[in-house]
Design a protein around this motif. Structure first.
Motif, PDB file in Angstrom:
ATOM      1  N   ALA A  52      34.747  35.045  31.870  1.00 30.35           N
ATOM      2  CA  ALA A  52      36.135  35.013  31.407  1.00 30.35           C
ATOM      3  C   ALA A  52      36.668  36.423  31.255  1.00 30.35           C
ATOM      4  O   ALA A  52      36.005  37.293  30.695  1.00 30.35           O
ATOM      5  CB  ALA A  52      36.235  34.270  30.076  1.00 30.35           C
ATOM      6  N   PRO A  53      37.880  36.680  31.735  1.00 31.13           N
ATOM      7  CA  PRO A  53      38.455  38.008  31.627  1.00 31.13           C
ATOM      8  C   PRO A  53      38.993  38.248  30.229  1.00 31.13           C
ATOM      9  O   PRO A  53      39.110  37.307  29.444  1.00 31.13           O
ATOM     10  CB  PRO A  53      39.584  37.983  32.657  1.00 31.13           C
ATOM     11  CG  PRO A  53      40.006  36.554  32.678  1.00 31.13           C
ATOM     12  CD  PRO A  53      38.762  35.744  32.436  1.00 31.13           C
TER      13      PRO A  53
ATOM     14  N   ALA B  26      42.782  44.413  38.985  1.00 26.56           N
ATOM     15  CA  ALA B  26      41.545  45.150  39.265  1.00 26.56           C
ATOM     16  C   ALA B  26      40.706  45.289  37.998  1.00 26.56           C
ATOM     17  O   ALA B  26      39.478  45.159  38.037  1.00 26.56           O
ATOM     18  CB  ALA B  26      41.873  46.519  39.854  1.00 26.56           C
ATOM     19  N   SER B  27      41.365  45.522  36.876  1.00 30.19           N
ATOM     20  CA  SER B  27      40.630  45.626  35.605  1.00 30.19           C
ATOM     21  C   SER B  27      39.977  44.303  35.246  1.00 30.19           C
ATOM     22  O   SER B  27      38.845  44.257  34.775  1.00 30.19           O
ATOM     23  CB  SER B  27      41.580  46.006  34.469  1.00 30.19           C
ATOM     24  OG  SER B  27      42.071  47.308  34.654  1.00 30.19           O
ATOM     25  N   ARG B  28      40.716  43.233  35.467  1.00 26.37           N
ATOM     26  CA  ARG B  28      40.192  41.908  35.135  1.00 26.37           C
ATOM     27  C   ARG B  28      38.971  41.597  35.984  1.00 26.37           C
ATOM     28  O   ARG B  28      37.967  41.067  35.511  1.00 26.37           O
ATOM     29  CB  ARG B  28      41.286  40.868  35.367  1.00 26.37           C
ATOM     30  CG  ARG B  28      41.230  39.711  34.406  1.00 26.37           C
ATOM     31  CD  ARG B  28      42.534  38.950  34.294  1.00 26.37           C
ATOM     32  NE  ARG B  28      43.151  38.627  35.536  1.00 26.37           N
ATOM     33  CZ  ARG B  28      44.458  38.833  35.786  1.00 26.37           C
ATOM     34  NH1 ARG B  28      45.217  39.384  34.874  1.00 26.37           N
ATOM     35  NH2 ARG B  28      44.964  38.503  36.942  1.00 26.37           N
ATOM     36  N   ILE B  29      39.056  41.946  37.263  1.00 26.51           N
ATOM     37  CA  ILE B  29      37.927  41.717  38.163  1.00 26.51           C
ATOM     38  C   ILE B  29      36.722  42.518  37.688  1.00 26.51           C
ATOM     39  O   ILE B  29      35.611  42.007  37.585  1.00 26.51           O
ATOM     40  CB  ILE B  29      38.303  42.104  39.608  1.00 26.51           C
ATOM     41  CG1 ILE B  29      39.324  41.107  40.160  1.00 26.51           C
ATOM     42  CG2 ILE B  29      37.068  42.173  40.492  1.00 26.51           C
ATOM     43  CD1 ILE B  29      39.962  41.539  41.463  1.00 26.51           C
ATOM     44  N   ALA B  40      35.594  48.966  32.744  1.00 33.34           N
ATOM     45  CA  ALA B  40      36.435  48.195  33.666  1.00 33.34           C
ATOM     46  C   ALA B  40      37.686  49.000  34.037  1.00 33.34           C
ATOM     47  O   ALA B  40      38.111  49.020  35.191  1.00 33.34           O
ATOM     48  CB  ALA B  40      36.830  46.857  33.042  1.00 33.34           C
ATOM     49  N   GLU B  41      38.267  49.659  33.056  1.00 30.35           N
ATOM     50  CA  GLU B  41      39.433  50.511  33.345  1.00 30.35           C
ATOM     51  C   GLU B  41      39.062  51.625  34.321  1.00 30.35           C
ATOM     52  O   GLU B  41      39.800  51.926  35.259  1.00 30.35           O
ATOM     53  CB  GLU B  41      39.953  51.145  32.052  1.00 30.35           C
ATOM     54  CG  GLU B  41      40.816  50.226  31.204  1.00 30.35           C
ATOM     55  CD  GLU B  41      41.398  50.965  30.006  1.00 30.35           C
ATOM     56  OE1 GLU B  41      41.605  50.302  28.978  1.00 30.35           O
ATOM     57  OE2 GLU B  41      41.645  52.175  30.107  1.00 30.35           O
ATOM     58  N   ASP B  42      37.915  52.244  34.064  1.00 31.84           N
ATOM     59  CA  ASP B  42      37.480  53.337  34.941  1.00 31.84           C
ATOM     60  C   ASP B  42      37.288  52.838  36.374  1.00 31.84           C
ATOM     61  O   ASP B  42      37.697  53.495  37.339  1.00 31.84           O
ATOM     62  CB  ASP B  42      36.159  53.921  34.434  1.00 31.84           C
ATOM     63  CG  ASP B  42      36.315  54.687  33.123  1.00 31.84           C
ATOM     64  OD1 ASP B  42      35.290  55.041  32.520  1.00 31.84           O
ATOM     65  OD2 ASP B  42      37.469  54.916  32.717  1.00 31.84           O
ATOM     66  N   VAL B  43      36.646  51.698  36.490  1.00 39.39           N
ATOM     67  CA  VAL B  43      36.392  51.137  37.830  1.00 39.39           C
ATOM     68  C   VAL B  43      37.711  50.815  38.517  1.00 39.39           C
ATOM     69  O   VAL B  43      37.896  51.088  39.712  1.00 39.39           O
ATOM     70  CB  VAL B  43      35.500  49.898  37.725  1.00 39.39           C
ATOM     71  CG1 VAL B  43      35.563  49.056  38.991  1.00 39.39           C
ATOM     72  CG2 VAL B  43      34.059  50.297  37.421  1.00 39.39           C
ATOM     73  N   ALA B  44      38.633  50.227  37.770  1.00 38.29           N
ATOM     74  CA  ALA B  44      39.927  49.862  38.350  1.00 38.29           C
ATOM     75  C   ALA B  44      40.663  51.107  38.836  1.00 38.29           C
ATOM     76  O   ALA B  44      41.241  51.130  39.929  1.00 38.29           O
ATOM     77  CB  ALA B  44      40.770  49.111  37.322  1.00 38.29           C
ATOM     78  N   VAL B 129      32.684  36.708  45.404  1.00 39.83           N
ATOM     79  CA  VAL B 129      33.556  35.541  45.382  1.00 39.83           C
ATOM     80  C   VAL B 129      33.653  34.997  43.957  1.00 39.83           C
ATOM     81  O   VAL B 129      34.729  34.558  43.517  1.00 39.83           O
ATOM     82  CB  VAL B 129      33.086  34.464  46.386  1.00 39.83           C
ATOM     83  CG1 VAL B 129      31.866  33.713  45.898  1.00 39.83           C
ATOM     84  CG2 VAL B 129      34.179  33.456  46.652  1.00 39.83           C
ATOM     85  N   LEU B 130      32.565  35.053  43.222  1.00 41.25           N
ATOM     86  CA  LEU B 130      32.594  34.600  41.822  1.00 41.25           C
ATOM     87  C   LEU B 130      33.543  35.451  41.004  1.00 41.25           C
ATOM     88  O   LEU B 130      34.374  34.949  40.242  1.00 41.25           O
ATOM     89  CB  LEU B 130      31.199  34.716  41.204  1.00 41.25           C
ATOM     90  CG  LEU B 130      30.197  33.607  41.470  1.00 41.25           C
ATOM     91  CD1 LEU B 130      28.878  33.947  40.794  1.00 41.25           C
ATOM     92  CD2 LEU B 130      30.736  32.285  40.938  1.00 41.25           C
ATOM     93  N   VAL B 131      33.387  36.745  41.130  1.00 43.56           N
ATOM     94  CA  VAL B 131      34.165  37.661  40.308  1.00 43.56           C
ATOM     95  C   VAL B 131      35.647  37.556  40.657  1.00 43.56           C
ATOM     96  O   VAL B 131      36.509  37.522  39.773  1.00 43.56           O
ATOM     97  CB  VAL B 131      33.637  39.094  40.507  1.00 43.56           C
ATOM     98  CG1 VAL B 131      34.574  40.105  39.899  1.00 43.56           C
ATOM     99  CG2 VAL B 131      32.260  39.223  39.879  1.00 43.56           C
ATOM    100  N   LEU B 132      35.954  37.473  41.928  1.00 44.79           N
ATOM    101  CA  LEU B 132      37.361  37.395  42.327  1.00 44.79           C
ATOM    102  C   LEU B 132      37.990  36.100  41.823  1.00 44.79           C
ATOM    103  O   LEU B 132      39.082  36.101  41.237  1.00 44.79           O
ATOM    104  CB  LEU B 132      37.482  37.479  43.845  1.00 44.79           C
ATOM    105  CG  LEU B 132      37.109  38.815  44.492  1.00 44.79           C
ATOM    106  CD1 LEU B 132      37.331  38.743  46.004  1.00 44.79           C
ATOM    107  CD2 LEU B 132      37.931  39.954  43.915  1.00 44.79           C
TER     108      LEU B 132
END
Lengths: 364, 174
Positions: A52-53, B26-29, B40-44, B129-132
């Motif tokens: 979950a995001p 992108a952050s959510r992914i 996550a922010e850094d990766v995005a 595919v899961l993450v997206l």
């Protein structure tokens, strides 16, 4: 007979209108495909909960800061800009008082049509008077004709509702085990028991390990445009229950239960849309309807139904706010609360209110 | 704020707009993989900046959008594999659990680490595919990002979910 491929069954959960009518009709008519669809939905809900995001509002706040950071760094390919730490993962936490809202819930209506959001993650309990109708409206909402266990059979199953489909699955039926240690080992919980017991309460007579239960509600077109195609996924448990007999032998006089709080996630449907849907259901308890109409955020409150004729009050048990119930004669009482770890506790018995509270204070 | 320019390389058209539009997704992914908001922010950021370097035009470029989403997923999965960096970050930045004790925090981190490790053990395409999908992309968006037919996404997703459950169960038993 050619059955529906698993990939199509999977898409049927997320995007039912994208699936050909012939497949939908087949699933409705085919027991095997419905069972497969249940399993697929359960797995999808489990994985969805794992992945979950975070709240989308927080992400929207982070974008401008991240953009400034990227610009300051000159957009080097191997950018490792220390992001501003204004936002971090914050799990729902208990605050003082009985009106703390869960932090992990997105309420804004900006969720994309297919984003997954947590819409219910209680951190405290809240009383909801249910009047003379009791829990029947809840049972009706779930397509049950009786209120005990809201008609859910153990194991797994599917029920067609007037607004969609309900599926549920348990990781195993409740199991009577030999000891508290066995129950804790079976569930991964760490339940403790009171050292001293009220007069008349004997030794523990039964230990029950309850596995996690997951359920999904898939809304179809009959639920309205705001909900159609979206899915709610509920997980609750595991839990442990301990029953105590009487010192004179015979019937159960007291029970203690600990269960991991329920959490509900939604794909597509926002909390606001769900509130409106509930408000349209017949027989909704007036107290609950009033809070929904006032725009109260109920996502952090675990509603505890208070039947007519039962007295209720709120007390502190440790740092938690607890609801205490008792009948008019104070011959049967219960206390229920949620601790900071997301465990919901219940102490109930043929006891006076003070006896129940004495036990509750020992195990909180 | 004027966009800084690299010598001899014009800035990609509309980077600001592209960043604002695509950063949340992108952050959510990335968060779906990392469960760490800061990482996550850094990766995005990294994915978006890489897209700017790769594509001459960003705004309205569906290929760039799809590329960023897959890049965010891949960068996040790579970060999971760099386990030492994640553990260091957790030690420096305790997650605010609102009053949970150290034992609960440690258990929660253990479970998260186990889940991320299970995700990282999946074939890259399955994990992606899961993450997206579970970050909120539609089947059509997932298909565009991965360069597959939309009709294949359900099958890929189902197989990946089964695989992840098995990985998690296997890790739990061991």
């Amino acid at each position: 007979m050619q059955h529906v491929p698993e990939g199509t069954l999977r898409r049927l959960i997320d995007e039912p209108f994208a699936v050909a009518d012939r497949h939908v009709r087949h699933v409705e008519a085919c027991l095997r495909c419905r069972h497969r669809a249940d399993e697929i939905a359960s797995d999808a809900a489990t994985v969805g909960a794992w992945l979950a995001p975070p709240p989308s509002r927080a992400l929207a706040d982070a974008a401008p800061r991240a953009r400034e950071a990227a610009a300051r760094a000159g957009r080097a390919r191997t950018l490792r800009v220390p992001a501003h730490r204004h936002w971090r993962v914050v799990w729902p936490s208990l605050g003082t008082g009985a009106t703390v809202a869960a932090v992990g819930v997105v309420v804004a209506g900006v969720a994309a049509a297919t984003s997954l959001t947590t819409v219910f993650a209680p951190t405290t309990v809240a009383p909801v008077p249910v009047g003379t109708s009791g829990l029947q409206p809840v049972a009706t909402l779930l397509g049950a004709t009786r209120t005990s266990l809201v008609g859910l059979d153990p194991g797994s199953g599917t029920r067609h509702l007037t607004y969609g489909t309900l599926s549920w699955r348990s990781l195993g039926p409740p199991e009577v085990v030999s000891s508290l240690a066995a129950a804790n080992a079976a569930t991964g919980l760490d339940v403790t028991l009171p050292r001293s017991l009220p007069n008349g309460v004997g030794a523990p007579s039964r230990f029950v390990a309850m596995r996690e239960v997951t359920a999904t509600v898939h809304f179809d077109a009959r639920a309205g445009a705001a909900l159609a195609g979206s899915t709610l996924a509920l997980s609750v448990g595991p839990g442990v229950a301990v029953l105590y007999g009487a010192t004179t032998g015979g019937a159960t006089t007291m029970g203690i239960a600990t269960i991991t709080r329920p959490v509900v996630t939604s794909t597509g449907a926002t909390a606001a849309a769900l509130d409106q849907f509930l408000l349209g259901r017949p027989g909704l308890p007036a107290a609950l309807a009033l809070e929904l109409r006032l725009g109260q955020n109920l996502s952090g409150k675990l509603p505890i139904p208070i039947p007519a004729g039962v007295d209720s009050s709120t007390v502190r048990i440790g740092a938690a706010s607890a609801i205490v119930l008792s009948d008019a004669a104070n011959a049967a009482s219960a206390a229920i609360w949620e601790d900071a770890g997301g465990q919901v506790h219940l102490v109930a018995g043929l006891l006076a209110q003070q006896d129940v509270l004495d036990v509750a204070h020992q195990i909180h | 704020m004027p966009e800084p320019e690299r010598a001899g390389v014009p800035p990609a058209a509309g980077f600001d707009d592209f960043f604002r539009t695509n950063f949340p997704v992108a952050s959510r992914i990335a968060y779906g993989v990392l469960r760490d908001a800061q990482l996550a922010e850094d990766v995005a950021q990294e994915a978006l900046i890489a897209a700017e370097q790769r594509f001459a035009v960003l705004v309205g470029n569906t290929q760039a959008t799809a590329w960023v989403r897959v890049a965010a997923s891949h960068l996040a999965l790579n970060a999971v594999r760099a386990r030492r960096r994640r553990e260091d970050r957790h030690r420096r930045q305790p997650i605010d659990q609102g009053g949970e004790g150290p034992e609960e925090l440690a258990l929660a981190r253990e479970q998260e680490v186990a889940l991320r490790a299970a995700l990282a053990r999946l074939p890259r395409r399955s994990a992606t595919v899961l993450v997206l999908r579970h970050s909120g992309l539609s089947y059509a968006e997932v298909a565009a990002a991965l360069g597959v037919k939309v009709g294949h996404v359900g099958t890929m997703l189902r197989r990946a979910e089964v695989a992840l459950r098995k990985e998690v169960e296997r890790a739990t038993r061991s």
